[in-house]
Design an enzyme around this catalytic site. Structure first.
Site, PDB file in Angstrom:
ATOM      1  N   HIS A  61     -17.200  35.783  26.206  1.00  8.55           N
ATOM      2  CA  HIS A  61     -16.607  35.054  27.418  1.00  8.55           C
ATOM      3  C   HIS A  61     -16.999  33.419  27.319  1.00  8.55           C
ATOM      4  O   HIS A  61     -15.991  32.748  27.558  1.00  8.55           O
ATOM      5  CB  HIS A  61     -17.644  35.646  28.790  1.00  8.55           C
ATOM      6  CG  HIS A  61     -17.182  37.166  28.721  1.00  8.55           C
ATOM      7  ND1 HIS A  61     -15.897  37.642  28.984  1.00  8.55           N
ATOM      8  CD2 HIS A  61     -17.962  38.248  28.833  1.00  8.55           C
ATOM      9  CE1 HIS A  61     -15.967  38.975  29.381  1.00  8.55           C
ATOM     10  NE2 HIS A  61     -17.193  39.218  29.056  1.00  8.55           N
ATOM     11  N   ASP A  94     -12.185  44.146  26.766  1.00  6.26           N
ATOM     12  CA  ASP A  94     -13.109  44.177  27.326  1.00  6.26           C
ATOM     13  C   ASP A  94     -13.107  45.336  28.480  1.00  6.26           C
ATOM     14  O   ASP A  94     -13.371  46.495  27.944  1.00  6.26           O
ATOM     15  CB  ASP A  94     -13.480  42.806  27.989  1.00  6.26           C
ATOM     16  CG  ASP A  94     -14.802  42.622  28.774  1.00  6.26           C
ATOM     17  OD1 ASP A  94     -15.759  43.678  28.471  1.00  6.26           O
ATOM     18  OD2 ASP A  94     -15.244  41.670  29.203  1.00  6.26           O
TER      19      ASP A  94
END
Ligand SMILES: [Zn+2]
Length: 462
Positions: free
Chosen positions: A275, A326
């Site tokens: 991220h 993800d």
């Protein structure tokens, strides 16, 4: 032999790829007349181009169950965000039996293969039974995930997650009980057993993953890093996904997450920050300076309202980008790649931001393709993501007759793929030289989909 082969940032005609089926690696690449060992079978891939397989460097397979279920909020709730989404994720995590974990993971991995992902980094944090007790075999759920990957034939890096706290200095929440690794030694012992058990698997590697600065005590980080380093394992960690995480870190340690990790000596070329949406320029420079990887998950970051990766600064500082699906809101490497660039365009009100030099100009496609293939392979510590002799034979064929590619030329094809085409252009996928997707289909598809639907039908979320 396909019509075109993607190599060195561009497509090339009159190129064949010879695979050593026994080793699962690419043997030679070149003009067909120069290759073809005597007696070797030559397959003509008509109207297709061959790419390196895409690498999904960050996945939580079980979250595939959440798709479509979190796209609402009660009228009385003024806004939804990552934290409200997390409640649904916890409810799903608590509901799954080991068989469910297998079925959901298997179907999720199959969907990845169909989309052109040949390898996945599974950030695995489901460790305990629904009551928070260790299974008789503590690796029960890890083994289910590994079996699911093996069944469909995707390459997997199992990133064993260390998860000890419900916030900095806070005990785990009751709903986090399945994730618990309360003692560092116990976690490392389990990781050692995993390493030992799977040392000889050709499609499997192991890595370590301290979950985040929220979930792992600061004084564990050095040892986790050293343990992984001694075994040459990759180390992945969620970093600065949310502004609240950064604030919590600043309040506890007087510094933001990347600075904390730098101070603990964790940042190096085997480290991947997942991220990194809420980092400062200084933190981007630290990640880049250390040669660390950064795995962006833009379809998830978009879905969760996380924020936008400062990709230009990270690349400028020397960080290697990778992509990940993800939360499985979307499983499509093409979309993941292009959002790296498109999010930057929206943020900066500019075009052509992430580039590599080619033909005397700066081109977007090679930079995005690199993140989708070699960047991910680097993050997972596997020798894939490139069509070169010696590399793993993880390959993807795409349909040059697909409507989204009409009008292609050798010069425009990479940009069409990286910035416009859907994953439906993928026709065939090989992992370690073995074809797992043929003409868009996987042999186990009907059964895997049926089992997934059964689990999905039983899942009730608040
Ligand atoms: Zn994640």
């Amino acid at each position: 032999m396909p019509d075109l082969v993607y190599r060195g940032g561009a497509f090339h005609a009159d190129t064949a790829v010879e695979v050593d089926a026994g080793a699962g690696r690419i043997l030679r690449v070149g003009p067909v007349a120069d290759l073809a060992s005597p007696g070797a079978a030559v397959e003509r891939l008509e109207a297709r181009a061959l790419l390196p397989g895409f690498v999904n460097a960050h996945s939580h397979a079980f979250q595939r169950l959440l798709r479509g279920r979190t796209q609402w909020r009660p009228a009385s709730v003024p806004h939804a965000d990552f934290w409200s989404w997390r409640e649904a994720m916890y409810a799903a995590a608590l509901a799954l039996s080991p068989e469910d974990v297998y079925h959901v993971s298997r179907f999720c991995f199959l969907e990845m293969l169909r989309a052109g992902y040949t390898a996945v980094g599974e950030f695995h944090y489901l460790h305990r039974d629904p009551d928070g007790r260790r299974y008789d075999d503590p690796l029960e759920l890890a083994q289910r995930v590994v079996a699911a990957a093996a069944e469909v034939g995707i390459r997997v890096a199992l990133l064993n997650v260390c998860y000890a706290a419900g916030g900095i200095g806070k005990p785990l929440l009751p709903e986090q009980r399945r994730f618990a690794t309360p003692e560092l030694d116990g976690f490392l012992d389990d990781s050692a057993v995993l390493l030992e058990a799977y040392a000889k698997e050709s499609l499997l590697t192991i890595g370590l993953a301290p979950h985040s600065v929220r979930a792992v005590p600061r004084d564990w980080l050095k040892e986790l890093h050293a343990w992984a380093g001694r075994r040459e394992l990759v180390l992945h960690m969620h970093v600065a996904e949310q502004a609240a995480e950064v604030e919590e870190c600043r309040a506890a340690y007087s510094k933001p997450p990347v600075e904390l990790l730098a101070e603990e000596g964790v940042l190096d070329t085997r480290f991947t920050a997942v991220h990194a949406t809420h980092i400062s320029l200084e933190e981007a420079a630290r990640l880049g300076g250390a040669g660390a990887g950064v795995c962006a998950c833009p379809t998830t970051e978009r879905d969760l309202g996380d924020g936008i990766l400062p990709a230009e600064e990270l690349v400028g500082a020397g960080a290697a980008l990778a992509i990940g699906s993800d939360s499985q809101a979307v499983i499509d490497p093409f979309e993941e790649m292009r959002l790296l660039e498109y999010h930057e365009r929206l943020r900066r009100l500019r075009r052509v931001v992430l580039t590599e030099p080619r033909n005397g100009r700066l081109e977007v496609a090679p930079a995005l393709m690199h993140a989708g293939t070699a960047g991910g392979a680097r993050a997972l510590g596997i020798d894939a993501g490139r069509i070169e002799p010696g590399a793993l034979a993880d390959l993807v064929a795409i349909d040059l007759a697909h409507p989204s590619l009409a009008g292609w030329s050798a010069d425009t094809l990479a940009a069409m793929l990286a910035l416009s085409a859907p994953a439906a252009v993928v026709t065939d996928v090989w992992v370690g030289g073995r074809r797992r997707i043929e003409q868009g289909r996987h042999a186990a598809e009907a059964e895997a989909a049926a089992a997934f639907r059964r689990v999905a039908a039983q899942l009730a979320l608040p």
